[in-house]
Structures are given as C-alpha cells and as structure tokens.
Scaffold this motif. Sequence first.
Motif, PDB file in Angstrom:
ATOM      1  N   ASN A 147      64.306  15.537  16.944  1.00 54.05           N
ATOM      2  CA  ASN A 147      65.710  15.768  16.595  1.00 54.05           C
ATOM      3  C   ASN A 147      65.869  16.593  15.315  1.00 54.05           C
ATOM      4  O   ASN A 147      66.679  16.273  14.447  1.00 54.05           O
ATOM      5  CB  ASN A 147      66.442  14.434  16.450  1.00 54.05           C
ATOM      6  N   SER A 149      66.162  20.143  15.461  1.00 55.92           N
ATOM      7  CA  SER A 149      66.637  21.479  15.814  1.00 55.92           C
ATOM      8  C   SER A 149      67.919  21.342  16.630  1.00 55.92           C
ATOM      9  O   SER A 149      68.334  20.227  16.984  1.00 55.92           O
ATOM     10  CB  SER A 149      65.578  22.236  16.634  1.00 55.92           C
ATOM     11  N   SER A 150      68.543  22.474  16.943  1.00 56.62           N
ATOM     12  CA  SER A 150      69.794  22.434  17.699  1.00 56.62           C
ATOM     13  C   SER A 150      69.593  21.924  19.112  1.00 56.62           C
ATOM     14  O   SER A 150      70.541  21.492  19.764  1.00 56.62           O
ATOM     15  CB  SER A 150      70.417  23.839  17.751  1.00 56.62           C
ATOM     16  N   THR A 151      68.354  21.947  19.597  1.00 59.85           N
ATOM     17  CA  THR A 151      68.059  21.432  20.938  1.00 59.85           C
ATOM     18  C   THR A 151      67.524  20.006  20.890  1.00 59.85           C
ATOM     19  O   THR A 151      67.149  19.452  21.917  1.00 59.85           O
ATOM     20  CB  THR A 151      67.039  22.335  21.648  1.00 59.85           C
ATOM     21  N   GLY A 152      67.451  19.437  19.686  1.00 60.50           N
ATOM     22  CA  GLY A 152      66.935  18.078  19.551  1.00 60.50           C
ATOM     23  C   GLY A 152      67.933  17.041  20.025  1.00 60.50           C
ATOM     24  O   GLY A 152      69.086  17.343  20.344  1.00 60.50           O
ATOM     25  N   SER A 153      67.475  15.806  20.044  1.00 59.44           N
ATOM     26  CA  SER A 153      68.298  14.718  20.554  1.00 59.44           C
ATOM     27  C   SER A 153      67.945  13.420  19.851  1.00 59.44           C
ATOM     28  O   SER A 153      66.799  13.222  19.398  1.00 59.44           O
ATOM     29  CB  SER A 153      68.086  14.565  22.066  1.00 59.44           C
ATOM     30  N   ASP A 156      64.848  11.625  21.141  1.00 58.08           N
ATOM     31  CA  ASP A 156      63.502  12.133  20.888  1.00 58.08           C
ATOM     32  C   ASP A 156      62.605  11.055  20.286  1.00 58.08           C
ATOM     33  O   ASP A 156      63.060  10.236  19.471  1.00 58.08           O
ATOM     34  CB  ASP A 156      63.543  13.308  19.904  1.00 58.08           C
ATOM     35  N   ARG A 159      62.326  10.426  16.111  1.00 63.54           N
ATOM     36  CA  ARG A 159      63.589  11.082  15.763  1.00 63.54           C
ATOM     37  C   ARG A 159      63.869  11.025  14.266  1.00 63.54           C
ATOM     38  O   ARG A 159      64.634  11.833  13.737  1.00 63.54           O
ATOM     39  CB  ARG A 159      64.749  10.427  16.525  1.00 63.54           C
TER      40      ARG A 159
END
Length: 208
Positions: A147, A149-153, A156, A159
Amino acid sequence: MNMTTPTPQTTSTPGVRIAIVFHSGYGHTARQAQAVKEGVAQVEGTEPLLMTVEEAPSRWNDLASADAIIFGAPTYVASASAQFKAFQEATSNVVMAKGLGWKDKIAAGFTNSGSRSGDKLSTLMQMALFAAQHGMHWVNLALPPGNCSSTGSEEDLNRLGFWLGAAAQSNTDQGADLVPPEADLATARHLGERVAHTTLQFVRGRVH
C-alpha cells in the motif's frame, strides 16, 4: 555367490517444533498470534506450540525443546507490554542460569498497536536484541512494503511497511472480533510460514 544391493542410507528430519509465546492485553495480539500459528501449521513437518507469557513459567522445558521461538507483544508507549518484559527478564534466571539455553534457535517477532506506526519498530528491535542476547538467529519478514503506491491497497500484505517482523494495527474502539484486519493477519501467517521453512532448512542442515 549371491550379491545383494545395499540399501541406500537416508537421514530423516526430526519433527520440528516452533513455539509462539506472546502477551495480549485486549485480545488483538492473541488473534495475531493465532494467525502466526496457522502459518506455521501450513508447513509440513512442523508443529506449532502456542502459549502466553503467563503460561511460560510452567513450560520452560517446552520452550527449551523448541527449534524456534516466535515472540509477540502489543506495543504500549513505544515498548513491549510490561507483562512481556517480565517474561524477558525471567529468562535470565531460568533459561540462562539453569542450562535451558536457546542458543542457535531460530527467532522472530510480531507486534500490534492502535496506530499505524505506533513505534512498533521499537518493540521489534527490543525483541531482536533479546533474541541476540540468547544467541538466537533472527528471521525477518521478507516482504516488500504494501500500500505504498497509487495502485496499492489496504488489503496488501505488509500494508504498514515493516521489515523486522510482522506488524498489525487495531483500532482502539474495536474489539478483537473485528481487528486486526485480514491483511495484517495474513502478514502474520506469512511470518509463521517463513519461520517454519527457515527452521526446517536449519534443522536439516544440522542433521546432515
């Protein structure tokens, strides 16, 4: 004259026991400990042994027989809980003084706090130094930060971005039935599995 083919010599790996010894103030770290146990149990040939620091004084021999010990504690005011520290201090009078040494065992750690950082690194460092004082071999998490980057969540693994051990975050107004979140429990399972594989490798090398 009858000739017989010699039977190949095989060396079996003895059963590998991995202890998880922890303190939990409100149940959140206990859930994390259970996830670590589940990760260990995923690896064939290993046996997880879960105990609290309150149980440890009556189970020193169980810890002495383990090939690895994974330590767990909540982080309170930038440090491990007082109960976990009491367990650490007790080992100097029992483990060191009475010959129940932990030298060359595998070690690892996990911790939980109410905030995302919460100075959890301080607790993990204390655990790693504690293991070093006993001559143990510390195993890190071996996961990239999640988590970040802009594509992280928030789903993850890792995280929270810790490397020395598994970290979890539990909202202070939620009970252990709701937190830590699944991503943090999955990270704890990863730690248990990694320690199990590492310990198997270590024990097999010692056998051979």
